[in-house]
Design an enzyme around this catalytic site. Sequence first.
Site, PDB file in Angstrom:
ATOM      1  N   LEU A 181       0.831  -1.209   0.000  1.00  0.00           N
ATOM      2  CA  LEU A 181       0.000   0.000   0.000  1.00  0.00           C
ATOM      3  C   LEU A 181       0.861   1.252   0.000  1.00  0.00           C
ATOM      4  O   LEU A 181       0.446   2.310  -0.432  1.00  0.00           O
ATOM      5  CB  LEU A 181      -0.885   0.026   1.253  1.00  0.00           C
ATOM      6  CG  LEU A 181      -1.973  -1.050   1.339  1.00  0.00           C
ATOM      7  CD1 LEU A 181      -2.560  -1.076   2.735  1.00  0.00           C
ATOM      8  CD2 LEU A 181      -3.051  -0.796   0.311  1.00  0.00           C
ATOM      9  N   GLY A 182       2.058   1.136   0.547  1.00  0.00           N
ATOM     10  CA  GLY A 182       2.921   2.307   0.608  1.00  0.00           C
ATOM     11  C   GLY A 182       4.148   1.980   1.417  1.00  0.00           C
ATOM     12  O   GLY A 182       4.299   0.884   1.949  1.00  0.00           O
ATOM     13  N   GLY A 232       6.369   3.410   4.553  1.00  0.00           N
ATOM     14  CA  GLY A 232       6.436   4.389   5.632  1.00  0.00           C
ATOM     15  C   GLY A 232       7.857   4.603   6.072  1.00  0.00           C
ATOM     16  O   GLY A 232       8.777   3.971   5.550  1.00  0.00           O
ATOM     17  N   GLY A 233       8.032   5.484   7.016  1.00  0.00           N
ATOM     18  CA  GLY A 233       9.364   5.777   7.525  1.00  0.00           C
ATOM     19  C   GLY A 233      10.018   4.554   8.147  1.00  0.00           C
ATOM     20  O   GLY A 233      11.223   4.447   8.191  1.00  0.00           O
ATOM     21  N   PHE A 234       9.212   3.626   8.644  1.00  0.00           N
ATOM     22  CA  PHE A 234       9.782   2.480   9.341  1.00  0.00           C
ATOM     23  C   PHE A 234       9.636   1.196   8.551  1.00  0.00           C
ATOM     24  O   PHE A 234       9.891   0.119   9.068  1.00  0.00           O
ATOM     25  CB  PHE A 234       9.116   2.322  10.709  1.00  0.00           C
ATOM     26  CG  PHE A 234       9.044   3.610  11.449  1.00  0.00           C
ATOM     27  CD1 PHE A 234      10.203   4.328  11.694  1.00  0.00           C
ATOM     28  CD2 PHE A 234       7.844   4.131  11.865  1.00  0.00           C
ATOM     29  CE1 PHE A 234      10.162   5.529  12.353  1.00  0.00           C
ATOM     30  CE2 PHE A 234       7.803   5.336  12.529  1.00  0.00           C
ATOM     31  CZ  PHE A 234       8.954   6.042  12.773  1.00  0.00           C
ATOM     32  N   GLY A 235       9.161   1.287   7.328  1.00  0.00           N
ATOM     33  CA  GLY A 235       9.039   0.077   6.529  1.00  0.00           C
ATOM     34  C   GLY A 235       7.749   0.087   5.725  1.00  0.00           C
ATOM     35  O   GLY A 235       6.939   0.997   5.833  1.00  0.00           O
ATOM     36  N   VAL A 258       4.023  -0.999   4.060  1.00  0.00           N
ATOM     37  CA  VAL A 258       2.703  -1.378   4.560  1.00  0.00           C
ATOM     38  C   VAL A 258       2.011  -2.209   3.485  1.00  0.00           C
ATOM     39  O   VAL A 258       1.988  -1.817   2.313  1.00  0.00           O
ATOM     40  CB  VAL A 258       1.849  -0.131   4.873  1.00  0.00           C
ATOM     41  CG1 VAL A 258       0.488  -0.541   5.418  1.00  0.00           C
ATOM     42  CG2 VAL A 258       2.557   0.772   5.861  1.00  0.00           C
ATOM     43  N   LYS A 278       1.750  -3.363   8.786  1.00  0.00           N
ATOM     44  CA  LYS A 278       2.930  -2.497   8.736  1.00  0.00           C
ATOM     45  C   LYS A 278       4.116  -3.345   9.169  1.00  0.00           C
ATOM     46  O   LYS A 278       4.162  -3.859  10.280  1.00  0.00           O
ATOM     47  CB  LYS A 278       2.709  -1.322   9.685  1.00  0.00           C
ATOM     48  CG  LYS A 278       3.802  -0.306   9.715  1.00  0.00           C
ATOM     49  CD  LYS A 278       3.225   0.999  10.232  1.00  0.00           C
ATOM     50  CE  LYS A 278       4.138   1.646  11.248  1.00  0.00           C
ATOM     51  NZ  LYS A 278       3.530   2.826  11.857  1.00  0.00           N
ATOM     52  N   ASP A 323       2.586  13.887  15.225  1.00  0.00           N
ATOM     53  CA  ASP A 323       2.836  13.783  13.787  1.00  0.00           C
ATOM     54  C   ASP A 323       1.523  13.776  13.011  1.00  0.00           C
ATOM     55  O   ASP A 323       1.319  12.934  12.143  1.00  0.00           O
ATOM     56  CB  ASP A 323       3.671  12.536  13.493  1.00  0.00           C
ATOM     57  CG  ASP A 323       4.307  12.594  12.102  1.00  0.00           C
ATOM     58  OD1 ASP A 323       4.390  13.711  11.535  1.00  0.00           O
ATOM     59  OD2 ASP A 323       4.700  11.543  11.574  1.00  0.00           O
TER      60      ASP A 323
END
Length: 822
Positions: free
Chosen positions: A514-515, A517-520, A522, A536, A633
């Site tokens: 799906l995308g 993120g900053g941490f990995g 999703v 995630k 955030d």
Amino acid sequence: MAHAAMRGIAFLLYLLSLFSFSIAGDSLTPTQPLLDDGGSGNLVSAGGRFELGFFNPAGTQNHYVGIWYHNISDKAVVWVANRQRPINGGSGRLSLASNGTLIVTDDNSTLFWSSSSSSSSNRAYSPVVTLRDDGNLVIRDDPNSDSVSWQSFDFPTDTFLSGMIFGRDDSSGRNVNITSWASTGDPAPGSYVLAMDLDGVPQQFLWQDSEQVARLGPWNGVYLGGVPTINSQDLIDYFFMVSSREFIYWYTVRDPSVLVRVTVTPQGSGQVLMWVEGSQSWISQDSYPRDLCDHYAQCGPNGVCDPNGSAICRCIQGFRPKNPRNWGVWGWTDGCVRKTELDCRNATDGFFTFSNVKLPDTSTSTVDWSTRSLVDCRASCLKNCSCTAFASANISSGSGCIFWTANLTDIKHYNNGFGQDLYVRLARSDLESMSSGHGNKRRVAVIVVAPVLATFLLATAVILLWRRRKTRNNKTTDHHADEEAVEEKNLDMPLFDLSTLAEATGDFCTDNKLGEGGFGPVYKGKLKEGQEIAVKRLSKTSMQGTDEFKNEVMVIAKLQHRNLVRLLGCCVQGGERMLIYEYMLNGSLDTFLFDKDRCRMLDWRMRYNIILGIARGLLYLHHDSRYRIIHRDLKTSNILLDKDMNPKISDFGMAKLFSGDEIIGNTKRVAGTYGYMSPEYAMNGIFSVKSDIFSFGVIVLEIITGEKNNGAYHHNLLGKVWSLWKENRAFEIVEDFIHHSFPLDEVLRCIKIGLLCVQERPEDRPEISLVLLMLGSNSSLLLEPKQPGFAVIGDQIDTDSSSSKGALLSNNRLSITIFEGR
Ligand SMILES: *[C@@H]1O[C@H](CO)[C@@H](O)[C@H](O)[C@H]1NC(C)=O
Ligand SMILES: *[C@@H]1O[C@H](CO)[C@@H](O)[C@H](O)[C@H]1NC(C)=O
Ligand SMILES: *[C@@H]1O[C@H](CO)[C@@H](O)[C@H](O)[C@H]1NC(C)=O
Ligand SMILES: *[C@@H]1O[C@H](CO)[C@@H](O)[C@H](O)[C@H]1NC(C)=O
Ligand SMILES: *[C@@H]1O[C@H](CO)[C@@H](O)[C@H](O)[C@H]1NC(C)=O
Ligand SMILES: *[C@@H]1O[C@H](CO)[C@@H](O)[C@H](O)[C@H]1NC(C)=O
Ligand SMILES: *[C@@H]1O[C@H](CO)[C@@H](O)[C@H](O)[C@H]1NC(C)=O
Ligand SMILES: *[C@@H]1O[C@H](CO)[C@@H](O)[C@H](O)[C@H]1NC(C)=O
Ligand SMILES: *[C@@H]1O[C@H](CO)[C@@H](O)[C@H](O)[C@H]1NC(C)=O
């Protein structure tokens, strides 16, 4: 409908339909029932303070008999008769049977509720029921006598009023307690109960579904040990009485014009609420639990919880972690054990004075009221080999002592002067090592500070290296610790199997991504049962990710609100750390707002509802959940939309939990998203609820304009809106295609609210509760916004970076971590 419902209720705890004002008596007799006819026959207490009648929560067909405040705008129901069995529709009647029982029936004479009273068989007089001015509904068999055969104060629902008695009542033998509503519009008994626990030395507990979740502590003569500020000196007096069979608690309000009620909310927060003349809503005087340390036994046996400490939990002096490996990764439930066993027979033990604490759980302790002084307490404790600690039972008179014989559980340390002294029994050697440490403190400090610093730096480096190597070479032990940490925390959260998730996501196939993120990444997935999920997956190498992972699990596991994305579970297995969320069909808000075609799907009504939903989610985070949470955030890409386009706040990796009275935090590591960060946070690392408000304001303006506040100096959305606002041309900024289909006053009000939220000074920005109130009220009531704050930091920041990885930038004053495009 949502809009109508918003009018003036942002702060209201209960949504009620309107009641017409009536002039009525305060009593019912067997010959005159009270009908559910819109309020004309409602009882009003003699002083005009309380009213009794039928009500039905907005949006339902459920009708209840209740008592609420008569003459204020937020009527707040304080008692409900038929909370378990609502009447469907308005056919109810409340009547006093001639045998002295109060009953609620409908027009078919079905019984919905009855008071358990019955009058004496001698029926010389006819009974009467009266609503008194303290909110107590009383039945008397004889109108000319004061003798009460039944009273609502003996059967409270979710509210404890002045005049009520809380605790075990000697005469009835009942343990009077209060139970929350199931939800804001549903008076049925909910999960939370505030009750006195009578084991050992009596203390108050907050229960959740018959589990003790927070302990308010024993009464120490002045206040409940776990709620030190609750005695607002000038307003409310609290009392406690202990006798052989009676443990009761009550309060009085000094100023009769001030209304006070104590309640437990459906979300599990104990609240002292106050209404003063001229109020628009109930003001929370105090709430409980206040911080993580109020969670019962957070630090395990012999652990000490310090909400201001860097690690939250530590051991009592003279104790060490029972399981040091778990302790290091927030696995505190095992608690601590003595460094040296006690030596009772040789009589060498002594006591360590632990000041400013909430006394440990007293459910297994005993109290001796005959003891006159602490010296006697000490002697008694020393004599008894099973005694582990003692404390004064009444700090006001210094009399009595409490003795503990088992582990000391649920100690909280206050560093604001509250709390009392606890005397912990320790072996001689542990006491000696402590006092020698104290005596030479100053000299030792001077001599060792330099080597210690060097050692510390070295140790940190070694630990970092070691940790990194460990993640690389020996993943199994590391994730094992993680696994334990998660399990130890008793999070009540399903742990998913790695194989289940692999299957659900097609082996983490890129098509399902799906995308990033900053941490990995999703992934989207589908469980066997057909439920769609979002997974995630944290990158294995990111150390930062580990902390954020724990944080997110800790924070979100405690939250539930329809405007927050729901965490379904987590997975820590085979070196993987994953979070599993409910899947949001429509993705994130930014993919609509900033897309040329998709943005047309959002008409004004939807946009308004999204703003409202985000505000409600934020209200829950800031005020209504059991902890005060600062998200840190907030941005459009963290607002997810479900299939009905309801907004849900997501991504709690950077959220901070706070105690109730603490409102400002400070961090050296500023992390957030440029464009949404308030100036004081971006520049000085100061964050508070007001920095979330700033981000919220930016989101509101982005929703209205469809433009991104990318924060660059030459294209600043806030600046643009502000200058148009000053020229009364703000409507020009509204997204073109909604231009023709919106109520101008509503849009202008939202722009104004957005601008109020992004004002430069945090203290000028409204609280989220006020934002909700303003969203539902007339714009002319609003304040005028002042100049917005701009977080202009200079040229070092590359705002055009579209990299999805975090970028670390620093100069000599601050370091900013920016996570873009999650
Ligand atoms: C109700 O409140 C209004 C305004 O505060 C006041 O004028 C009125 O006298 C009050 N009525 C009663 C019965 O207390
Ligand atoms: C009352 O009784 C009638 C007939 O027995 C039934 O049709 C109706 O649904 C009942 N009303 C309620 C509120 O239960
Ligand atoms: C009193 O009368 C009501 C209604 O007639 C009945 O439901 C209740 O059982 C009676 N209570 C006693 C104690 O007789
Ligand atoms: C609360 O009061 C009810 C009614 O007296 C009692 O049954 C229940 O056990 C009490 N709950 C607690 C937690 O004490
Ligand atoms: C006290 O705590 C220790 C350490 O967790 C535990 O092993 C022991 O069983 C506890 N003792 C009692 C009496 O609860
Ligand atoms: C008491 O002291 C003696 C010597 O000082 C020691 O050998 C003994 O183990 C002690 N007793 C206990 C119960 O610890
Ligand atoms: C020691 O204290 C416990 C708890 O107060 C008590 O039950 C026990 O009887 C006491 N033992 C002696 C020897 O006094
Ligand atoms: C504690 O001491 C104060 C002052 O002597 C007294 O008024 C109060 O009743 C005592 N409280 C209890 C619970 O004994
Ligand atoms: C934590 O520290 C703050 C600021 O020093 C203080 O106001 C607050 O009361 C402290 N909390 C506790 C529980 O000690």
